[in-house]
Design a protein around this motif. Structure first.
Motif, PDB file in Angstrom:
ATOM      1  N   GLU A   1       6.400  -5.371  11.353  1.00  0.00           N
ATOM      2  CA  GLU A   1       5.366  -6.363  11.921  1.00  0.00           C
ATOM      3  C   GLU A   1       3.990  -5.696  11.913  1.00  0.00           C
ATOM      4  N   ASN A   2       4.000  -4.444  12.229  1.00  0.00           N
ATOM      5  CA  ASN A   2       2.831  -3.741  12.408  1.00  0.00           C
ATOM      6  C   ASN A   2       1.869  -3.263  11.219  1.00  0.00           C
ATOM      7  N   LEU A   3       2.537  -3.791  10.051  1.00  0.00           N
ATOM      8  CA  LEU A   3       1.682  -3.609   8.586  1.00  0.00           C
ATOM      9  C   LEU A   3       0.781  -4.575   8.645  1.00  0.00           C
ATOM     10  N   SER A   4      -0.045  -4.296   7.608  1.00  0.00           N
ATOM     11  CA  SER A   4      -1.479  -5.440   7.637  1.00  0.00           C
ATOM     12  C   SER A   4      -0.777  -6.743   7.026  1.00  0.00           C
ATOM     13  N   GLU A   5      -1.457  -7.824   7.088  1.00  0.00           N
ATOM     14  CA  GLU A   5      -0.817  -8.982   6.443  1.00  0.00           C
ATOM     15  C   GLU A   5      -0.727  -8.916   5.166  1.00  0.00           C
ATOM     16  N   TYR A   6      -1.413  -8.129   4.171  1.00  0.00           N
ATOM     17  CA  TYR A   6      -1.469  -8.081   2.964  1.00  0.00           C
ATOM     18  C   TYR A   6      -0.054  -7.158   2.658  1.00  0.00           C
ATOM     19  N   ASP A   7       0.139  -6.209   3.415  1.00  0.00           N
ATOM     20  CA  ASP A   7       1.372  -5.351   3.212  1.00  0.00           C
ATOM     21  C   ASP A   7       2.573  -5.960   3.411  1.00  0.00           C
ATOM     22  N   GLN A   8       2.533  -6.921   4.617  1.00  0.00           N
ATOM     23  CA  GLN A   8       3.631  -7.816   4.817  1.00  0.00           C
ATOM     24  C   GLN A   8       3.885  -8.678   3.862  1.00  0.00           C
ATOM     25  N   GLU A   9       2.842  -9.503   3.185  1.00  0.00           N
ATOM     26  CA  GLU A   9       3.236 -10.393   2.164  1.00  0.00           C
ATOM     27  C   GLU A   9       3.545  -9.826   0.967  1.00  0.00           C
TER      28      GLU A   9
ATOM     29  N   ASN B   1       0.744   3.922   1.789  1.00  0.00           N
ATOM     30  CA  ASN B   1       1.155   4.312   3.035  1.00  0.00           C
ATOM     31  C   ASN B   1       2.243   3.702   3.574  1.00  0.00           C
ATOM     32  N   ALA B   2       2.261   2.090   3.473  1.00  0.00           N
ATOM     33  CA  ALA B   2       3.064   1.486   3.882  1.00  0.00           C
ATOM     34  C   ALA B   2       4.430   1.738   3.366  1.00  0.00           C
TER      35      ALA B   2
ATOM     36  N   SER C   1       0.733  -1.268   0.006  1.00  0.00           N
ATOM     37  CA  SER C   1       0.064   0.208  -0.012  1.00  0.00           C
ATOM     38  C   SER C   1       0.877   1.211   0.080  1.00  0.00           C
TER      39      SER C   1
END
Length: 108
Positions: A84-92, A42-43, A40
């Motif tokens: 680690e605090n990003l959404s799961e989608y952003d982490q992936e 923002n991320a 995303s």
């Protein structure tokens, strides 16, 4: 969960964020690259903000190697917590981006 390897790849990526001179991408171009990888906006912007922070240990290396190492450890922790605090989608999406960068660096 991010690994130390992810951080090292990020460091390589971060060094490329400084300027657009000589074909090196700007921060905006780096955000665009992350966004096009599925992160995303923002991320991606948050990840790119670490660029300036991550340059500090490199600058300190010559005058204060121990301080540079300590700062690098603090920044590694902060970066890991951010990821680690990003959404799961952003982490992936970010993990896939790192894998792709790793493959690209291995080829070059």
């Amino acid at each position: 969960m991010p690994t130390f390897w992810n951080f090292l790849v990020f460091l390589v990526f971060a060094v490329c964020l400084v300027t657009s001179q000589n074909g090196i991408p700007t921060s905006e171009e780096s955000i665009d690259e992350l966004v096009s990888a599925g992160v995303s906006e923002n991320a991606a912007a948050g990840i790119v903000k670490f660029d300036k922070k991550l340059q500090e240990p490199f600058e300190m290396e010559k005058t204060d190697p121990e301080g540079a190492k300590e700062l690098e450890q603090v920044l590694h922790k902060e970066f890991t917590e951010y990821i680690e605090n990003l959404s799961e989608y952003d982490q992936e999406a970010y993990q896939q981006f790192i894998k792709d960068k790793h493959a690209q660096l291995s080829i070059n």
